[in-house]
Design a protein around this motif. Structure first.
Motif, PDB file in Angstrom:
ATOM      1  N   ALA A  97       0.833  -1.206   0.000  1.00  0.00           N
ATOM      2  CA  ALA A  97       0.000   0.000   0.000  1.00  0.00           C
ATOM      3  C   ALA A  97       0.864   1.252   0.000  1.00  0.00           C
ATOM      4  CB  ALA A  97      -0.944  -0.010   1.191  1.00  0.00           C
ATOM      5  N   TRP A  98       1.975   1.223   0.742  1.00  0.00           N
ATOM      6  CA  TRP A  98       2.870   2.378   0.753  1.00  0.00           C
ATOM      7  C   TRP A  98       3.507   2.588  -0.625  1.00  0.00           C
ATOM      8  CZ3 TRP A  98       2.630   6.321   3.559  1.00  0.00           C
ATOM      9  CH2 TRP A  98       2.299   6.252   4.913  1.00  0.00           C
ATOM     10  N   ALA A  99       3.847   1.492  -1.277  1.00  0.00           N
ATOM     11  CA  ALA A  99       4.419   1.622  -2.618  1.00  0.00           C
ATOM     12  C   ALA A  99       3.411   2.268  -3.567  1.00  0.00           C
ATOM     13  CB  ALA A  99       4.855   0.258  -3.143  1.00  0.00           C
ATOM     14  N   ARG A 100       2.143   1.835  -3.496  1.00  0.00           N
ATOM     15  CA  ARG A 100       1.105   2.432  -4.343  1.00  0.00           C
ATOM     16  C   ARG A 100       0.886   3.891  -3.979  1.00  0.00           C
ATOM     17  NH1 ARG A 100      -1.407  -2.513  -3.121  1.00  0.00           N
ATOM     18  NH2 ARG A 100      -2.849  -1.483  -1.677  1.00  0.00           N
ATOM     19  N   TRP A 101       0.890   4.182  -2.674  1.00  0.00           N
ATOM     20  CA  TRP A 101       0.698   5.573  -2.245  1.00  0.00           C
ATOM     21  C   TRP A 101       1.827   6.453  -2.765  1.00  0.00           C
ATOM     22  CZ3 TRP A 101       3.585   9.131   0.324  1.00  0.00           C
ATOM     23  CH2 TRP A 101       2.921  10.318   0.671  1.00  0.00           C
ATOM     24  N   GLY A 102       3.050   5.954  -2.675  1.00  0.00           N
ATOM     25  CA  GLY A 102       4.193   6.750  -3.136  1.00  0.00           C
ATOM     26  C   GLY A 102       4.093   7.125  -4.598  1.00  0.00           C
ATOM     27  N   VAL A 103       3.633   6.181  -5.413  1.00  0.00           N
ATOM     28  CA  VAL A 103       3.438   6.457  -6.842  1.00  0.00           C
ATOM     29  C   VAL A 103       2.310   7.473  -7.023  1.00  0.00           C
ATOM     30  CG1 VAL A 103       2.764   5.462  -9.058  1.00  0.00           C
ATOM     31  CG2 VAL A 103       4.345   4.220  -7.560  1.00  0.00           C
TER      32      VAL A 103
END
Length: 207
Positions: free
Chosen positions: A45-51
């Motif tokens: 989820a953090w990876a998706r949020w970062g993008v």
């Protein structure tokens, strides 16, 4: 503040006007224990949020750095930054444990950053993965805390909300994270209070 499904909230809750503010805003209803919710609570989820926030390139969070320890370090930075910003908005002394945590993250990010030989000159975090997201946010927090924009950081006036935003209005009068969200709730409460004066300030929609 809206109450989106946690699976999609990371893609839509970008109201802060600055990545660092959107970062700390990933916890909804900060000041309402009954509704408080962590909208981004896994490494993926953090990876998706970062993008979605524009601070991480697609695929940049893949690899060995995407693990629980990197996620925990990211959450630690978020909570420390929230406490520091919360104190600054209220003109209170900085909470020392939180400030020291932010300071360590800034020093660590600067020590690991690289400066590519191209324009515009901009420090880039290393290594890749969620550590890069943490490093990027730490470097951007350094810029925010050193800029004139810091005085424009406000907290939503909605009861229980707690989200931060950059107030870029000429008169500095923005009150809500979103006029269509907490702003609408306030208008509904005031309308109900006018129609039902005996109900008191806690009655009506949105209470």
């Amino acid at each position: 503040m809206s109450e989106e499904d946690p699976a999609t909230a990371a893609d839509v809750a970008m109201i802060g006007g600055h990545p660092v503010l959107d970062f700390v805003n990933t916890v909804a209803w900060r000041h309402d224990d009954a509704r408080r919710a962590d909208r981004v609570n896994s490494a993926d989820a953090w990876a998706r949020w970062g993008v979605a926030a524009g601070v991480l390139q697609p695929g940049a969070a893949s690899g060995p750095a995407t693990d629980e320890s990197a996620r925990d370090a990211l959450v630690e930075l978020r909570e420390a930054l929230w406490a520091v910003l919360d104190a600054l908005v209220d003109d209170r002394p900085l909470p020392q444990p939180s400030w020291e945590s932010v300071h360590r993250a800034l020093v660590d990010a600067r020590a690991k950053a690289v400066l590519p030989a191209k324009l515009p000159l901009r420090w880039q975090p290393a290594p890749p993965g969620l550590a890069a997201l943490r490093g990027t946010l730490a470097l951007q927090a350094e810029q925010l805390l050193a800029s004139d924009d810091l005085r424009r950081v406000h907290r939503c006036a909605g009861p229980g909300c707690g989200w931060f935003f950059l107030d870029r209005t000429r008169a500095g009068t923005r009150r809500w994270c979103s006029s269509g969200d907490c702003g609408n709730r306030d208008r509904a409460r005031r309308h109900y209070a006018r129609k039902h004066p005996s109900a008191g300030p806690q009655g009506g929609p949105g209470s």
